[in-house]
Design a protein around this motif. Structure first.
Motif, PDB file in Angstrom:
ATOM      1  N   LYS A 124       0.804  -1.168  -0.052  1.00  0.00           N
ATOM      2  CA  LYS A 124       0.115  -0.002  -0.008  1.00  0.00           C
ATOM      3  C   LYS A 124       0.966   1.185  -0.010  1.00  0.00           C
ATOM      4  CE  LYS A 124      -3.759  -2.122   2.463  1.00  0.00           C
ATOM      5  NZ  LYS A 124      -4.701  -1.998   3.644  1.00  0.00           N
ATOM      6  N   GLU A 125       2.058   1.038   0.330  1.00  0.00           N
ATOM      7  CA  GLU A 125       3.182   2.190   0.437  1.00  0.00           C
ATOM      8  C   GLU A 125       3.673   2.777  -0.673  1.00  0.00           C
ATOM      9  OE1 GLU A 125       6.274   1.625   2.995  1.00  0.00           O
ATOM     10  OE2 GLU A 125       4.784   0.843   4.836  1.00  0.00           O
ATOM     11  N   ILE A 126       3.254   1.684  -1.949  1.00  0.00           N
ATOM     12  CA  ILE A 126       3.854   1.788  -3.268  1.00  0.00           C
ATOM     13  C   ILE A 126       2.844   1.892  -4.196  1.00  0.00           C
ATOM     14  CG2 ILE A 126       6.081   0.887  -2.670  1.00  0.00           C
ATOM     15  CD1 ILE A 126       5.135  -1.589  -4.255  1.00  0.00           C
ATOM     16  N   GLU A 127       3.213   2.437  -5.588  1.00  0.00           N
ATOM     17  CA  GLU A 127       2.220   2.373  -6.498  1.00  0.00           C
ATOM     18  C   GLU A 127       1.940   0.960  -7.216  1.00  0.00           C
ATOM     19  OE1 GLU A 127       1.072   4.560 -10.864  1.00  0.00           O
ATOM     20  OE2 GLU A 127       2.468   5.479  -9.559  1.00  0.00           O
ATOM     21  N   VAL A 128       1.194   0.042  -7.058  1.00  0.00           N
ATOM     22  CA  VAL A 128       0.837  -1.050  -7.707  1.00  0.00           C
ATOM     23  C   VAL A 128       0.323  -0.652  -9.130  1.00  0.00           C
ATOM     24  CG1 VAL A 128      -0.063  -3.298  -7.644  1.00  0.00           C
ATOM     25  CG2 VAL A 128       0.822  -2.091  -5.615  1.00  0.00           C
ATOM     26  N   ALA A 129       0.873  -1.077 -10.313  1.00  0.00           N
ATOM     27  CA  ALA A 129       0.489  -0.665 -11.707  1.00  0.00           C
ATOM     28  C   ALA A 129      -0.581  -1.958 -12.134  1.00  0.00           C
ATOM     29  CB  ALA A 129       1.632  -0.423 -12.716  1.00  0.00           C
ATOM     30  N   LEU A 130      -0.257  -3.133 -11.665  1.00  0.00           N
ATOM     31  CA  LEU A 130      -0.719  -4.034 -12.178  1.00  0.00           C
ATOM     32  C   LEU A 130      -0.719  -5.484 -11.432  1.00  0.00           C
ATOM     33  CD1 LEU A 130      -1.984  -5.624 -14.772  1.00  0.00           C
ATOM     34  CD2 LEU A 130       0.290  -6.177 -15.640  1.00  0.00           C
ATOM     35  N   VAL A 131      -1.585  -6.340 -11.259  1.00  0.00           N
ATOM     36  CA  VAL A 131      -1.416  -7.549 -10.525  1.00  0.00           C
ATOM     37  C   VAL A 131      -1.742  -8.806 -11.582  1.00  0.00           C
ATOM     38  CG1 VAL A 131      -2.659  -9.070  -8.736  1.00  0.00           C
ATOM     39  CG2 VAL A 131      -2.229  -6.512  -8.266  1.00  0.00           C
ATOM     40  N   VAL A 132      -0.793  -9.484 -11.660  1.00  0.00           N
ATOM     41  CA  VAL A 132      -0.901 -10.663 -12.415  1.00  0.00           C
ATOM     42  C   VAL A 132      -1.223 -12.011 -11.950  1.00  0.00           C
ATOM     43  CG1 VAL A 132       0.357 -11.995 -14.420  1.00  0.00           C
ATOM     44  CG2 VAL A 132       0.966  -9.470 -14.031  1.00  0.00           C
ATOM     45  N   ILE A 133      -2.067 -12.419 -12.190  1.00  0.00           N
ATOM     46  CA  ILE A 133      -2.594 -14.030 -11.629  1.00  0.00           C
ATOM     47  C   ILE A 133      -2.029 -14.988 -12.509  1.00  0.00           C
ATOM     48  CG2 ILE A 133      -4.152 -15.330 -10.470  1.00  0.00           C
ATOM     49  CD1 ILE A 133      -5.767 -12.698 -10.066  1.00  0.00           C
ATOM     50  N   ASP A 134      -1.076 -15.709 -12.256  1.00  0.00           N
ATOM     51  CA  ASP A 134      -0.806 -16.873 -13.198  1.00  0.00           C
ATOM     52  C   ASP A 134      -1.393 -18.124 -12.755  1.00  0.00           C
ATOM     53  OD1 ASP A 134       0.835 -17.886 -15.303  1.00  0.00           O
ATOM     54  OD2 ASP A 134       2.717 -17.870 -14.182  1.00  0.00           O
ATOM     55  N   GLU A 135      -1.742 -18.930 -13.711  1.00  0.00           N
ATOM     56  CA  GLU A 135      -2.404 -20.189 -13.565  1.00  0.00           C
ATOM     57  C   GLU A 135      -3.720 -19.861 -13.143  1.00  0.00           C
ATOM     58  OE1 GLU A 135      -0.802 -22.692 -14.661  1.00  0.00           O
ATOM     59  OE2 GLU A 135       1.257 -22.328 -15.109  1.00  0.00           O
ATOM     60  N   ALA A 136      -4.426 -18.777 -13.506  1.00  0.00           N
ATOM     61  CA  ALA A 136      -5.677 -18.272 -13.164  1.00  0.00           C
ATOM     62  C   ALA A 136      -6.730 -19.423 -12.848  1.00  0.00           C
ATOM     63  CB  ALA A 136      -6.067 -17.230 -13.822  1.00  0.00           C
ATOM     64  N   HIS A 137      -6.551 -20.461 -13.669  1.00  0.00           N
ATOM     65  CA  HIS A 137      -7.682 -21.805 -13.350  1.00  0.00           C
ATOM     66  C   HIS A 137      -7.715 -22.123 -12.001  1.00  0.00           C
ATOM     67  CE1 HIS A 137      -3.890 -23.423 -14.545  1.00  0.00           C
ATOM     68  NE2 HIS A 137      -4.531 -24.410 -13.811  1.00  0.00           N
ATOM     69  N   CYS A 138      -6.654 -21.521 -11.240  1.00  0.00           N
ATOM     70  CA  CYS A 138      -6.612 -22.402 -10.047  1.00  0.00           C
ATOM     71  C   CYS A 138      -7.669 -21.573  -8.988  1.00  0.00           C
ATOM     72  CB  CYS A 138      -5.144 -21.952  -9.322  1.00  0.00           C
ATOM     73  SG  CYS A 138      -3.900 -23.054  -9.963  1.00  0.00           S
ATOM     74  N   ARG A 161      -7.735  -1.758  -6.012  1.00  0.00           N
ATOM     75  CA  ARG A 161      -8.192  -2.443  -7.473  1.00  0.00           C
ATOM     76  C   ARG A 161      -7.529  -1.897  -8.491  1.00  0.00           C
ATOM     77  NH1 ARG A 161     -13.195  -4.983  -7.453  1.00  0.00           N
ATOM     78  NH2 ARG A 161     -13.288  -4.303  -9.560  1.00  0.00           N
ATOM     79  N   PRO A 162      -6.151  -2.080  -8.352  1.00  0.00           N
ATOM     80  CA  PRO A 162      -5.282  -1.910  -9.574  1.00  0.00           C
ATOM     81  C   PRO A 162      -5.874  -3.230 -10.857  1.00  0.00           C
ATOM     82  CG  PRO A 162      -4.146  -3.265  -8.053  1.00  0.00           C
ATOM     83  CD  PRO A 162      -5.338  -2.794  -7.453  1.00  0.00           C
ATOM     84  N   PRO A 163      -5.479  -2.713 -12.026  1.00  0.00           N
ATOM     85  CA  PRO A 163      -5.910  -3.720 -13.231  1.00  0.00           C
ATOM     86  C   PRO A 163      -5.286  -5.009 -12.900  1.00  0.00           C
ATOM     87  CG  PRO A 163      -5.272  -1.544 -13.874  1.00  0.00           C
ATOM     88  CD  PRO A 163      -4.953  -1.484 -12.582  1.00  0.00           C
ATOM     89  N   VAL A 164      -5.978  -5.880 -13.404  1.00  0.00           N
ATOM     90  CA  VAL A 164      -5.695  -7.438 -13.431  1.00  0.00           C
ATOM     91  C   VAL A 164      -5.442  -7.996 -14.498  1.00  0.00           C
ATOM     92  CG1 VAL A 164      -6.484  -9.658 -12.567  1.00  0.00           C
ATOM     93  CG2 VAL A 164      -6.723  -7.750 -10.820  1.00  0.00           C
ATOM     94  N   LEU A 165      -4.561  -8.968 -14.560  1.00  0.00           N
ATOM     95  CA  LEU A 165      -4.093  -9.738 -15.808  1.00  0.00           C
ATOM     96  C   LEU A 165      -3.960 -11.083 -15.140  1.00  0.00           C
ATOM     97  CD1 LEU A 165      -3.255 -10.556 -18.749  1.00  0.00           C
ATOM     98  CD2 LEU A 165      -0.810 -10.230 -18.073  1.00  0.00           C
ATOM     99  N   ALA A 166      -5.032 -11.775 -15.695  1.00  0.00           N
ATOM    100  CA  ALA A 166      -5.242 -13.222 -15.176  1.00  0.00           C
ATOM    101  C   ALA A 166      -4.806 -14.122 -16.518  1.00  0.00           C
ATOM    102  CB  ALA A 166      -6.646 -13.515 -14.978  1.00  0.00           C
ATOM    103  N   LEU A 167      -3.972 -15.232 -16.313  1.00  0.00           N
ATOM    104  CA  LEU A 167      -3.218 -15.912 -17.238  1.00  0.00           C
ATOM    105  C   LEU A 167      -3.611 -17.661 -17.218  1.00  0.00           C
ATOM    106  CD1 LEU A 167       0.343 -14.456 -17.189  1.00  0.00           C
ATOM    107  CD2 LEU A 167      -1.248 -13.997 -19.097  1.00  0.00           C
ATOM    108  N   THR A 168      -3.895 -18.147 -17.891  1.00  0.00           N
ATOM    109  CA  THR A 168      -3.946 -19.658 -18.089  1.00  0.00           C
ATOM    110  C   THR A 168      -3.870 -20.077 -19.457  1.00  0.00           C
ATOM    111  OG1 THR A 168      -5.364 -21.415 -17.278  1.00  0.00           O
ATOM    112  CG2 THR A 168      -6.533 -19.446 -18.155  1.00  0.00           C
ATOM    113  N   ALA A 169      -3.625 -21.536 -19.492  1.00  0.00           N
ATOM    114  CA  ALA A 169      -3.534 -22.113 -20.805  1.00  0.00           C
ATOM    115  C   ALA A 169      -4.839 -22.867 -21.149  1.00  0.00           C
ATOM    116  CB  ALA A 169      -2.412 -23.292 -20.745  1.00  0.00           C
TER     117      ALA A 169
END
Length: 566
Positions: free
Chosen positions: A144-158, A182-190
């Motif tokens: 919370k002390e820094i600027e979070v530009a993006l949250v990436v969720i790898d293996e998002a099917h989990c 609520r920064p932008p989210v990138l969810a990744l899955t195969a």
């Protein structure tokens, strides 16, 4: 400003951004051009949209967050389920000069203190963490002390109840991300079916996610299934296969016992092999993984604990000793072959008893209505005394496993009986808690168990199918490939099951057939005999037709009346 002028300005900005991306690709990552779908995902992320990227294993999902991390102002947080996966990614980024760090239980106190100091100073462009760590209040306070530009969720099917590798730890991420503003989210899955896509968006509270789906088809992967009739034959065929295969490969087993037995057989035969499963000490797992990744060992024998996110592009074969639980898991694991785009073999050894093994695994103890009421009552009692965080609830209800407790708390939040504040403390809402509501919430996981059983049946159907293997996979994932009819490279395409020609006499049309006894039924894996072809193994039975694999004649299909037990 007119709409036309705004569009011109937007187009100009995007063109400048593309120039920056191409420059980064060549100068930092050593890549000439982006692959199919990567540009769409990167553009979506840089436009500030919540994005779900469904891209085949080996299609370069990592670049989809690494490029934005170099362009966006602020820090990119990458949530990854496995420490080994973070280690692999971190080493590659370090070699490229990208400022990245990991925060997880593998660090010493000194290493973690140094990592947190760098995070607070906004030194790192990318921070890797586990879902458990993201939901830790102290870690969240630092972010919370820094600027979070993006949250990436790898293996998002989990994160999805319907995903093939659902993990309760992922359930707490949505609240943690909300606590970060609520920064932008990138969810990744195969892989993700329509139900999983919808559930990922719902679990994250991002109902308007931009979905980029590039499809699952990888023509360099050649699939086949080999029927076996007992464990001795299974191990013998596996040894023959590994010895006949060139290059590096992975052998997957469904149990630790099977993995250890297979390793002993391979090593006993002089093969260069190592082992990976969750019960090995962490140091031994790390050493064995390093030996495989560096090429010191040719074959990795492993349970499904190995492989998520592991990138060894020259893997030439993946062999499954036993039936996986579903087609999503099978595609993910087999997809670790051929990431360099060259031909690779994906083989499944199928024994009919494997289904019973997976059915045993599916008997999970999901929360009951009574569990939900017990957790709710405990939180209500604690709330009267002060703040209620997860650790306090976990201490109070130590008879419940942490994973089951997380599911209970998430269900109670879904039912609007609890909510969380920005410090992730649980607060009881004014909503009335009825027995019917607890029953309704617990029914979600009863439905999950039924879905798991259906997924296993579809995995079995793939194993005994006489259709093109890729066609079965594409149909399951509802993926349409333009102009696709069949792959022409799998076992069923190269050696199609033959349908027996049945001679019908003219006089048979002159009278109605008399009802006779029901056709005999043969289970896959059964040894049977057919005149002219001798003994073979049943591959599949559909209606009154039996497909049989003969050692000298391949697969052929007959009416069941012409088949007898061996």
């Amino acid at each position: 400003m007119t709409t036309h002028n705004r569009q011109l300005l937007h187009n100009g900005a995007r063109a400048a951004r593309r120039h920056t991306i191409n420059k980064l690709l060549r100068s930092i990552f050593g890549v000439e051009r982006l692959r199919d779908g990567q540009q769409q995902v990167i553009d979506s992320v840089l436009d500030g949209k919540d994005t779900l990227a469904i891209m085949p294993t080996g299609s370069g999902k990592s670049l989809c967050y690494q490029i934005p991390a170099r362009i966006l102002d602020g820090t990119t947080i990458v949530v990854s389920p496995l420490i080994s996966l973070m280690k692999d990614q971190l080493e590659k980024l370090d070699a490229l000069g990208v400022r990245a760090v990991q925060v997880n239980s593998s660090l010493t106190r000194e290493e973690e203190d140094a990592a947190m100091e760098g995070i607070r100073a906004s030194f790192h462009e990318i921070v890797f963490c586990t879902p458990e760590r993201l939901s830790t209040p102290s870690f969240l306070e630092a972010l919370k002390e820094i600027e979070v530009a993006l949250v990436v969720i790898d293996e998002a099917h989990c994160i999805s109840h319907w995903g093939h590798d659902f993990r309760p730890a992922y359930l707490e991420m949505a609240a943690a991300i909300d606590a970060l503003g609520r920064p932008p989210v990138l969810a990744l899955t195969a892989t993700a079916t329509d139900d999983v896509v919808a559930d990922i968006a719902r679990q994250l509270g991002r109902t308007r996610m931009n979905v980029v789906n590039t499809g699952i088809y990888r023509p360099n992967l050649h699939y086949r299934v080999v029927q076996v009739t007992n464990n001795d034959e299974r191990y013998a065929r596996a040894l023959e296969y590994v010895q006949a295969s060139s290059g590096v490969g992975i052998v997957y087993a469904a149990t630790v016992k099977a993995a250890e037995e297979m390793l002993a057989i391979l090593v006993g035969a002089g093969e260069s092999a190592t082992l990976y499963h969750g019960k090995l000490p962490a140091a031994e797992r790390k050493r064995n993984q390093d030996e495989f990744m560096s090429g010191d060992k040719r074959v990795m024998v492993a349970t499904n604990a190995f492989g998520m996110g592991i990138d060894k592009p020259d893997t030439r074969f993946v062999l499954h000793l036993q039936l996986p639980a579903n087609l999503e898991a099978y595609y993910q694991e087999s997809g670790r072959a051929g990431r360099d785009g060259l031909d690779a073999e994906c083989t499944l050894l199928y024994f009919q008893d494997d289904k019973r093994l997976q059915q045993f695994f599916l008997v999970k103890h999901y929360p009951s209505a009574n569990d939900l009421k017990a957790v709710y009552d405990a939180v209500c009692a604690m709330a009267q005394e002060g703040k209620v965080g997860f650790e306090r609830v976990n201490d109070e209800l130590d008879e419940l496993a942490a994973g089951k407790l997380k599911i209970c708390l998430k269900l109670l939040k879904d039912g609007k009986l609890l909510r969380q504040n920005r410090k992730l403390e649980y607060i009881v809402t004014p909503k009335e808690a009825s027995a019917g509501l607890f029953e309704e919430l617990s029914a979600i996981y009863a439905r999950k168990q039924e879905r798991d059983r259906e997924s296993l049946e579809q995995m079995v159907s793939y194993a005994v199918s006489g259709f093109c293997r890729w066609k079965v996979l594409l149909d399951y994932f509802k993926d349409e490939v333009e102009g696709f009819d069949k792959c022409c490279r799998c076992d069923n395409c190269l050696n199609p099951p033959a349908v027996a020609e049945i001679e019908i006499r003219d006089d048979e049309f002159e009278r109605a057939p008399e009802p006779g006894p029901a056709a005999p039924h043969f289970e896959p894996g059964t040894q049977v005999r057919v005149a002219r072809f001798d003994v073979g193994t049943v591959v599949a039975m559909a209606g009154d037709q039996v497909t049989i694999d003969f050692p000298e004649h391949g697969e052929k299909t007959f009416l069941a009346d012409y088949v007898e037990p061996a």
